[in-house]
Design a protein around this motif. Structure first.
Motif, PDB file in Angstrom:
ATOM      1  N   TYR A   1      47.620  81.535  31.181  1.00  0.00           N
ATOM      2  CA  TYR A   1      47.992  83.086  31.598  1.00  0.00           C
ATOM      3  C   TYR A   1      47.009  84.104  31.157  1.00  0.00           C
ATOM      4  CZ  TYR A   1      49.361  84.574  27.134  1.00  0.00           C
ATOM      5  OH  TYR A   1      49.371  85.251  25.709  1.00  0.00           O
TER       6      TYR A   1
ATOM      7  N   ILE B   1      46.463  88.527  15.968  1.00  0.00           N
ATOM      8  CA  ILE B   1      47.046  87.675  16.798  1.00  0.00           C
ATOM      9  C   ILE B   1      46.830  86.060  16.610  1.00  0.00           C
ATOM     10  CG2 ILE B   1      47.290  86.704  19.319  1.00  0.00           C
ATOM     11  CD1 ILE B   1      47.014  89.904  19.875  1.00  0.00           C
TER      12      ILE B   1
ATOM     13  N   SER C   1      48.951  83.132  15.692  1.00  0.00           N
ATOM     14  CA  SER C   1      48.909  81.728  16.372  1.00  0.00           C
ATOM     15  C   SER C   1      48.529  80.570  15.751  1.00  0.00           C
ATOM     16  CB  SER C   1      47.783  82.199  17.728  1.00  0.00           C
ATOM     17  OG  SER C   1      48.027  83.252  18.115  1.00  0.00           O
TER      18      SER C   1
ATOM     19  N   ASN D   1      51.328  79.373  13.090  1.00  0.00           N
ATOM     20  CA  ASN D   1      52.526  78.751  14.103  1.00  0.00           C
ATOM     21  C   ASN D   1      52.443  77.535  15.020  1.00  0.00           C
ATOM     22  OD1 ASN D   1      53.661  81.022  13.052  1.00  0.00           O
ATOM     23  ND2 ASN D   1      53.973  82.212  15.102  1.00  0.00           N
ATOM     24  N   ASN D   2      51.287  77.842  15.574  1.00  0.00           N
ATOM     25  CA  ASN D   2      50.804  76.431  16.539  1.00  0.00           C
ATOM     26  C   ASN D   2      50.586  75.218  15.898  1.00  0.00           C
ATOM     27  OD1 ASN D   2      50.957  78.695  18.322  1.00  0.00           O
ATOM     28  ND2 ASN D   2      48.723  78.219  18.922  1.00  0.00           N
TER      29      ASN D   2
ATOM     30  N   GLN E   1      44.665  83.205  28.009  1.00  0.00           N
ATOM     31  CA  GLN E   1      45.010  82.162  27.104  1.00  0.00           C
ATOM     32  C   GLN E   1      45.375  80.748  27.788  1.00  0.00           C
ATOM     33  OE1 GLN E   1      48.200  83.080  24.460  1.00  0.00           O
ATOM     34  NE2 GLN E   1      47.355  82.273  22.981  1.00  0.00           N
TER      35      GLN E   1
ATOM     36  N   LEU F   1      47.327  77.490  26.803  1.00  0.00           N
ATOM     37  CA  LEU F   1      48.417  76.895  25.737  1.00  0.00           C
ATOM     38  C   LEU F   1      48.874  75.515  26.084  1.00  0.00           C
ATOM     39  CD1 LEU F   1      50.652  79.883  25.248  1.00  0.00           C
ATOM     40  CD2 LEU F   1      49.310  78.991  23.550  1.00  0.00           C
TER      41      LEU F   1
ATOM     42  N   LEU G   1      57.255  79.356  23.431  1.00  0.00           N
ATOM     43  CA  LEU G   1      56.436  80.487  23.108  1.00  0.00           C
ATOM     44  C   LEU G   1      55.978  81.353  24.337  1.00  0.00           C
ATOM     45  CD1 LEU G   1      54.297  81.487  21.157  1.00  0.00           C
ATOM     46  CD2 LEU G   1      52.672  79.727  22.025  1.00  0.00           C
TER      47      LEU G   1
ATOM     48  N   LEU H   1      55.978  85.338  23.950  1.00  0.00           N
ATOM     49  CA  LEU H   1      54.998  86.088  24.493  1.00  0.00           C
ATOM     50  C   LEU H   1      55.207  87.103  25.518  1.00  0.00           C
ATOM     51  CD1 LEU H   1      52.226  83.182  24.794  1.00  0.00           C
ATOM     52  CD2 LEU H   1      52.190  85.124  23.251  1.00  0.00           C
TER      53      LEU H   1
ATOM     54  N   ASP I   1      56.097  90.232  23.533  1.00  0.00           N
ATOM     55  CA  ASP I   1      55.128  90.979  22.424  1.00  0.00           C
ATOM     56  C   ASP I   1      54.775  92.234  23.009  1.00  0.00           C
ATOM     57  OD1 ASP I   1      52.931  91.366  20.934  1.00  0.00           O
ATOM     58  OD2 ASP I   1      53.102  89.297  20.439  1.00  0.00           O
TER      59      ASP I   1
ATOM     60  N   ARG J   1      52.165  93.984  22.167  1.00  0.00           N
ATOM     61  CA  ARG J   1      50.783  94.005  22.173  1.00  0.00           C
ATOM     62  C   ARG J   1      49.975  93.581  23.603  1.00  0.00           C
ATOM     63  NH1 ARG J   1      50.140  90.899  16.819  1.00  0.00           N
ATOM     64  NH2 ARG J   1      51.860  89.665  17.705  1.00  0.00           N
TER      65      ARG J   1
ATOM     66  N   MET K   1      44.270  77.478  17.772  1.00  0.00           N
ATOM     67  CA  MET K   1      44.132  78.481  18.869  1.00  0.00           C
ATOM     68  C   MET K   1      42.658  78.623  18.750  1.00  0.00           C
ATOM     69  SD  MET K   1      44.862  79.983  21.099  1.00  0.00           S
ATOM     70  CE  MET K   1      46.530  79.337  21.436  1.00  0.00           C
TER      71      MET K   1
HETATM   72  C1  LIG Z   1      47.820  87.535  23.788  1.00  0.00           C
HETATM   73  C2  LIG Z   1      48.693  87.001  22.696  1.00  0.00           C
HETATM   74  C3  LIG Z   1      48.544  85.588  22.325  1.00  0.00           C
HETATM   75  C4  LIG Z   1      49.225  85.172  21.339  1.00  0.00           C
HETATM   76  N1  LIG Z   1      49.401  83.677  21.163  1.00  0.00           N
HETATM   77  C5  LIG Z   1      50.202  83.240  20.502  1.00  0.00           C
HETATM   78  C6  LIG Z   1      50.297  81.751  20.021  1.00  0.00           C
HETATM   79  O1  LIG Z   1      49.298  80.971  20.731  1.00  0.00           O
HETATM   80  N2  LIG Z   1      50.944  81.155  19.161  1.00  0.00           N
HETATM   81  C7  LIG Z   1      51.962  82.295  18.476  1.00  0.00           C
HETATM   82  O2  LIG Z   1      53.000  81.505  17.609  1.00  0.00           O
HETATM   83  N3  LIG Z   1      52.064  83.419  18.671  1.00  0.00           N
HETATM   84  C8  LIG Z   1      51.383  83.977  19.642  1.00  0.00           C
HETATM   85  N4  LIG Z   1      51.166  85.369  19.795  1.00  0.00           N
HETATM   86  C9  LIG Z   1      52.150  85.915  18.934  1.00  0.00           C
HETATM   87  C10 LIG Z   1      53.456  86.106  19.520  1.00  0.00           C
HETATM   88  O3  LIG Z   1      53.937  86.812  20.489  1.00  0.00           O
HETATM   89  C11 LIG Z   1      54.655  86.399  18.399  1.00  0.00           C
HETATM   90  O4  LIG Z   1      54.147  87.641  17.871  1.00  0.00           O
HETATM   91  C12 LIG Z   1      54.612  85.378  17.369  1.00  0.00           C
HETATM   92  O5  LIG Z   1      54.746  84.191  17.674  1.00  0.00           O
HETATM   93  C13 LIG Z   1      55.602  85.847  16.274  1.00  0.00           C
HETATM   94  O6  LIG Z   1      55.220  84.890  15.236  1.00  0.00           O
HETATM   95  P1  LIG Z   1      56.199  84.948  13.757  1.00  0.00           P
HETATM   96  O7  LIG Z   1      57.579  84.724  14.052  1.00  0.00           O
HETATM   97  O8  LIG Z   1      55.593  84.285  13.010  1.00  0.00           O
HETATM   98  O9  LIG Z   1      55.795  86.638  13.224  1.00  0.00           O
HETATM   99  C14 LIG Z   1      50.368  85.928  20.689  1.00  0.00           C
HETATM  100  C15 LIG Z   1      50.414  87.300  20.784  1.00  0.00           C
HETATM  101  C16 LIG Z   1      49.933  87.910  21.850  1.00  0.00           C
HETATM  102  C17 LIG Z   1      49.800  89.214  22.363  1.00  0.00           C
END
Ligand SMILES: Cc1cc2nc3c(=O)[nH]c(=O)nc-3n(C[C@H](O)[C@H](O)[C@H](O)COP(=O)(O)O)c2cc1C
Length: 203
Positions: free
Chosen positions: A9, A31, A35, A38-39, A57, A59, A69, A73, A76, A78, A100
């Motif tokens: 995406y 980020i 990522s 968590n991943n 990205q 995934l 996830l 996203l 989010d 951001r 990641m």
């Molecule tokens: C462009 C982008 C890519 C992201 N990729 C991931 C990802 O691969 N894995 C992930 O867990 N969070 C990713 N995030 C962050 C998630 O949106 C979210 O903030 C996060 O999973 C929350 O984790 P937490 O509950 O541990 O704070 C990404 C955010 C952005 C803006």
């Protein structure tokens, strides 16, 4: 067998583009850090590219986890304007060594964009062919933010390597085998020599 999926995406960052500076954009660094943590826990892998205010990205992982996830996203703040370019079942993971992988802007990407008439990284205008080319390029570029050892340690245990996967160079283990066998041969030679001298009553 686990049911695996890949999604690709794109999205637009909501934070301002910082002028070219050394190192990684701080928001992107945060980020990436989340990522990777968590991943790793969720057995997900992938790759993130950030250029000219846009994310690209990929995934991969268990379908339910990737979809969960993606729902996160979407919320989010951001980034915005999320658009799925590809969503398909896969047999194996393409980024098994990266929870990641981060790919910085480099001259190969700039050349590819230029070849296709783009002055900036604008994935919203990419056709299917260019998306494929970008994916191939991103798979082949090493990730400067993840040391090899860390990346390998973080690889999910059940992943399968594909022949197309670009593996970062593994540190070479010192090869002592040759030296040890040489020393053994030398000692054996000396013993044989002494035995020969003894049998000839020369010592
Ligand atoms: C462009 C982008 C890519 C992201 N990729 C991931 C990802 O691969 N894995 C992930 O867990 N969070 C990713 N995030 C962050 C998630 O949106 C979210 O903030 C996060 O999973 C929350 O984790 P937490 O509950 O541990 O704070 C990404 C955010 C952005 C803006």
């Amino acid at each position: 067998m686990t049911d695996l999926i890949r999604i690709v995406y794109i999205s637009r960052a909501t934070f301002p583009i910082t002028p070219d500076s050394d190192g990684i954009e701080p928001n992107v660094a945060r980020i990436l850090s989340t990522s990777r943590t968590n991943n790793r826990k969720n057995g997900l892998v992938g790759m993130l590219y950030y250029g000219d205010g846009c994310f690209f990205q990929c995934l991969e992982g268990e379908t339910a986890k990737v979809q969960a996830l993606y729902r996160t996203l979407l919320k989010d703040p951001r980034h915005t304007d999320l658009k799925v370019l590809a969503s398909e079942p896969i047999k194996r993971l393409s980024f098994p060594d990266w929870s990641m992988k981060y790919v910085p802007v480099d001259e190969h990407m700039l050349k590819l964009l230029e070849e296709h008439g783009f002055e900036t990284f604008d994935p919203y205008r990419f056709d299917h062919h260019l998306v494929e080319r970008v994916m191939q390029l991103l798979q082949g570029v090493p990730d400067p933010t993840a040391p090899v050892v860390e990346a390998r340690a973080s690889a999910p245990a059940r992943t399968v390597l594909s022949v197309t996967d670009p593996l970062p160079e593994a540190p070479q283990a010192p090869d002592n085998t040759a030296r040890i066998s040489l020393a053994i041969s030398f000692i054996a030679l000396v013993i044989s020599l002494i035995a020969l001298l003894v049998s000839l009553d020369l010592v």
